[in-house]
Enzyme design. Structure first.
Site, short mmCIF file in Angstrom:
data_model
loop_
_atom_site.label_atom_id
_atom_site.label_comp_id
_atom_site.label_asym_id
_atom_site.label_seq_id
_atom_site.Cartn_x
_atom_site.Cartn_y
_atom_site.Cartn_z
N VAL A 1 -44.63 -6.36 -3.56
CA VAL A 1 -43.30 -5.97 -4.05
C VAL A 1 -42.22 -6.30 -3.01
O VAL A 1 -41.17 -6.86 -3.34
CB VAL A 1 -43.26 -4.47 -4.42
CG1 VAL A 1 -41.88 -4.09 -4.91
CG2 VAL A 1 -44.30 -4.15 -5.49
N LYS B 1 -44.46 6.11 -6.87
CA LYS B 1 -44.61 7.15 -7.91
C LYS B 1 -45.38 8.36 -7.39
O LYS B 1 -45.13 9.48 -7.80
CB LYS B 1 -45.29 6.58 -9.15
CG LYS B 1 -46.60 5.93 -8.82
CD LYS B 1 -47.06 5.02 -9.92
CE LYS B 1 -48.17 4.14 -9.42
NZ LYS B 1 -47.71 3.00 -8.65
N GLU C 1 -36.21 3.53 -9.57
CA GLU C 1 -36.45 2.90 -10.88
C GLU C 1 -37.83 2.24 -10.96
O GLU C 1 -38.50 2.28 -12.00
CB GLU C 1 -35.35 1.85 -11.12
CG GLU C 1 -35.40 1.18 -12.48
CD GLU C 1 -35.22 2.17 -13.62
OE1 GLU C 1 -34.14 2.75 -13.73
OE2 GLU C 1 -36.19 2.36 -14.40
N GLY D 1 -42.58 -0.47 -13.74
CA GLY D 1 -42.28 -1.71 -13.01
C GLY D 1 -40.89 -2.22 -13.34
O GLY D 1 -39.88 -1.58 -13.02
N ILE E 1 -39.40 -2.44 -16.18
CA ILE E 1 -38.75 -1.87 -17.37
C ILE E 1 -37.69 -0.85 -16.93
O ILE E 1 -38.02 0.10 -16.22
CB ILE E 1 -39.77 -1.16 -18.29
CG1 ILE E 1 -40.89 -2.12 -18.69
CG2 ILE E 1 -39.09 -0.57 -19.52
CD1 ILE E 1 -42.02 -1.44 -19.47
N GLY F 1 -56.91 -9.59 -10.74
CA GLY F 1 -56.00 -9.00 -9.75
C GLY F 1 -55.20 -7.82 -10.30
O GLY F 1 -54.27 -7.35 -9.67
N ASP G 1 -52.59 7.40 -12.25
CA ASP G 1 -51.36 6.60 -12.12
C ASP G 1 -50.41 6.91 -13.29
O ASP G 1 -49.21 7.15 -13.09
CB ASP G 1 -51.74 5.12 -12.10
CG ASP G 1 -50.54 4.21 -12.06
OD1 ASP G 1 -49.99 3.99 -10.98
OD2 ASP G 1 -50.13 3.71 -13.14
N LYS H 1 -46.61 8.86 -13.47
CA LYS H 1 -45.44 8.26 -14.11
C LYS H 1 -44.87 9.17 -15.20
O LYS H 1 -43.66 9.35 -15.31
CB LYS H 1 -45.81 6.90 -14.70
CG LYS H 1 -46.10 5.87 -13.61
CD LYS H 1 -46.76 4.63 -14.18
CE LYS H 1 -47.00 3.58 -13.11
NZ LYS H 1 -47.89 2.51 -13.57
N GLY I 1 -46.24 -5.97 -11.12
CA GLY I 1 -46.08 -7.38 -10.75
C GLY I 1 -44.93 -7.55 -9.79
O GLY I 1 -43.99 -6.76 -9.77
N1 HSE Z 1 -51.64 0.02 -11.31
C1 HSE Z 1 -50.50 0.11 -12.14
C2 HSE Z 1 -50.78 -0.45 -13.51
C3 HSE Z 1 -49.30 -0.60 -11.60
O1 HSE Z 1 -51.85 -1.00 -13.73
O2 HSE Z 1 -49.92 -0.34 -14.36
C4 HSE Z 1 -48.63 0.16 -10.51
O3 HSE Z 1 -48.13 1.38 -10.99
#
Ligand code: HSE
Length: 428
Positions: free
Chosen positions: A15, A105, A129, A134, A136, A186, A200, A204, A301
């Protein structure tokens, strides 16, 4: 009169290098929009000698104080990820009166209160943000464009890795093979736990729920179930019934009580989220004035995430230019209670393997009947080596009652396997 805004990058990985690249590639356009040029003065890295592909490589340092104690740096971008040292660095940056933009996050979902308190005390901005979805735009739309609405529901697909795995499983791949493919592409980490367990996504949705409902919601408040126990058979049978299986992150406010969940769900195939496949993310917000709006795009990404970070940097630069400090305040005004999971009402899809004998289905149906859980469909799919595979779909039922029925039927000698129940959303 300030001539430029100096940026310090904490991290120059995927990033961070994307941020440096976008700031360089679009510098004139960004300066015009921000009203002042933005320049990366320094980037913190672990290893100075690592070969880097970033086209415009900023000056590098391995010493965080070169950034945190540099009085010329106005804003710090934290893209290290994880708890430490990211948290300490952000707090140190704030104490040095530097604004902060982060994609982290985990920190927001666990330490939002501490971070916003420090931002307020030091009169600095904190923008995040990139922490959800990501590229969006969703945090600022919720805080600003939709601020006039009473929002009662935010839900969506906020984890690209699990969405990719489920998309692969929908074409028959096993969970294990789909995960391996996600790793080879990846998308999934070597240790995929945070993605596949729903952690994760939980972080969020905690962040989104906090903003949508003006309440403190942390990672711990989110009830979550991951995708590890799903089989391609679940996805195949769901499709036959008119549904797709997605890992849904869902936050709802019902009469002042919050329900924040991450779980696999059957979504009717015609639902807009059902066609969000691969690594894409999409988030639906329901407000009393706007109705339902959906935000869709790349949830991770290098460049999509950099897009969100740079958007925040431009906002900070505008604030600096106008001499406004600490504009982006915490919006967790209220402490709201959470719904106990056992009271939640939903329909369920359940796959079972039963001995192929007379009266077994009646016995299973009776277990649900005893708990007043009504069955909408009972389908015997096929004979396995062990017995008969049966799929049940219930009418809306309290979680507690459904669980009691499943616990009871799991003890029957004729019950050979009970697979993970999956919530069913809407009508197919
Ligand atoms: N690992 C997360 C995903 C991306 O697969 O959406 C980073 O938050």
């Amino acid at each position: 009169m300030k001539e430029k805004v100096n940026v310090g990058l904490l991290g120059l990985g995927t990033v961070g290098s994307g941020v440096a690249e976008v700031l360089e590639a679009n510098s004139a356009h960004i300066a015009e929009r921000a009203g002042i040029p933005l320049v990366v003065k320094k980037a913190l890295v672990r290893n100075l000698n690592r070969p880097r592909t970033v086209s415009a490589c900023p000056p590098l340092t391995t010493d965080p104080s070169d950034i945190l104690a540099d009085p010329e740096i106005d804003v710090v971008v934290e893209v290290l990820g994880g708890k430490e040292p990211a948290l300490s660095y952000i707090l140190a940056a704030m104490r040095a009166r530097k604004h902060v933009v982060t994609a982290n996050k985990e920190l927001l979902a666990k330490y939002g209160k501490e971070l916003f308190t420090a931002a307020e005390e030091n009169q600095v901005d904190l923008y995040f943000e990139a922490s959800v979805g990501g590229g969006i735009p969703i945090i600022r739309p919720l805080k600003e464009c939709l601020a006039g609405n009473r929002i009662d529901k935010v839900y969506g697909i906020v984890n690209g890795t699990t969405n990719y795995i489920l998309t692969q499983m929908a074409s028959g791949k096993s969970y294990e093979d789909a995960l391996k493919q996600a790793q080879a592409e990846g998308y999934a980490e070597a240790d995929p736990y945070a993605d596949v367990s729903g952690l994760d996504a939980a972080r969020k949705i905690a962040i989104l729920a906090s903003i949508a409902f003006g309440a403190r919601v942390t990672e711990k408040d989110v009830v979550r179930i991951g995708i590890e126990r799903l089989s391609p058979l679940d996805l195949e049978y769901a499709r036959e019934l008119g549904y797709k299986v997605k890992l849904l992150a869902r936050a709802q406010e019902i009469n002042g009580v919050l329900q924040v969940l991450v779980h696999p769900a059957l979504l009717p195939s015609r639902h807009p989220l059902a066609s969000v496949d691969g690594v894409l993310n999409a988030i639906v917000v329901r407000g009393d004035a706007v109705g339902e709006v959906m935000f869709h795009g790349f949830g991770a990404g290098r460049l999509p995430t950099a897009s969100a970070v740079v958007g925040d940097l431009i906002e900070v630069a505008r604030n600096i230019k106008e001499g406004v400090r600490g504009r982006n305040k915490c919006t967790c005004f209220h402490q709201k209670p959470f719904y106990p999971v056992s009271d939640m009402v939903t329909r369920y899809f359940l796959r079972l393997e039963l001995a192929d004998q007379p009266g077994v289905l009646a016995k299973v149906a009776a277990a649900f009947g005893k708990e007043e859980v009504s069955l909408a469909a009972v389908i015997q799919k096929r004979l396995t080596e062990r017995g008969a595979e049966v799929v049940l779909v219930t009418h809306p039922a309290e979680e507690r009652r459904f669980r009691n029925a499943v616990t009871a039927l799991a003890t029957y000698p004729e019950t050979l396997a009970v697979h993970q129940p999956i919530a069913v959303e809407g009508d197919a």
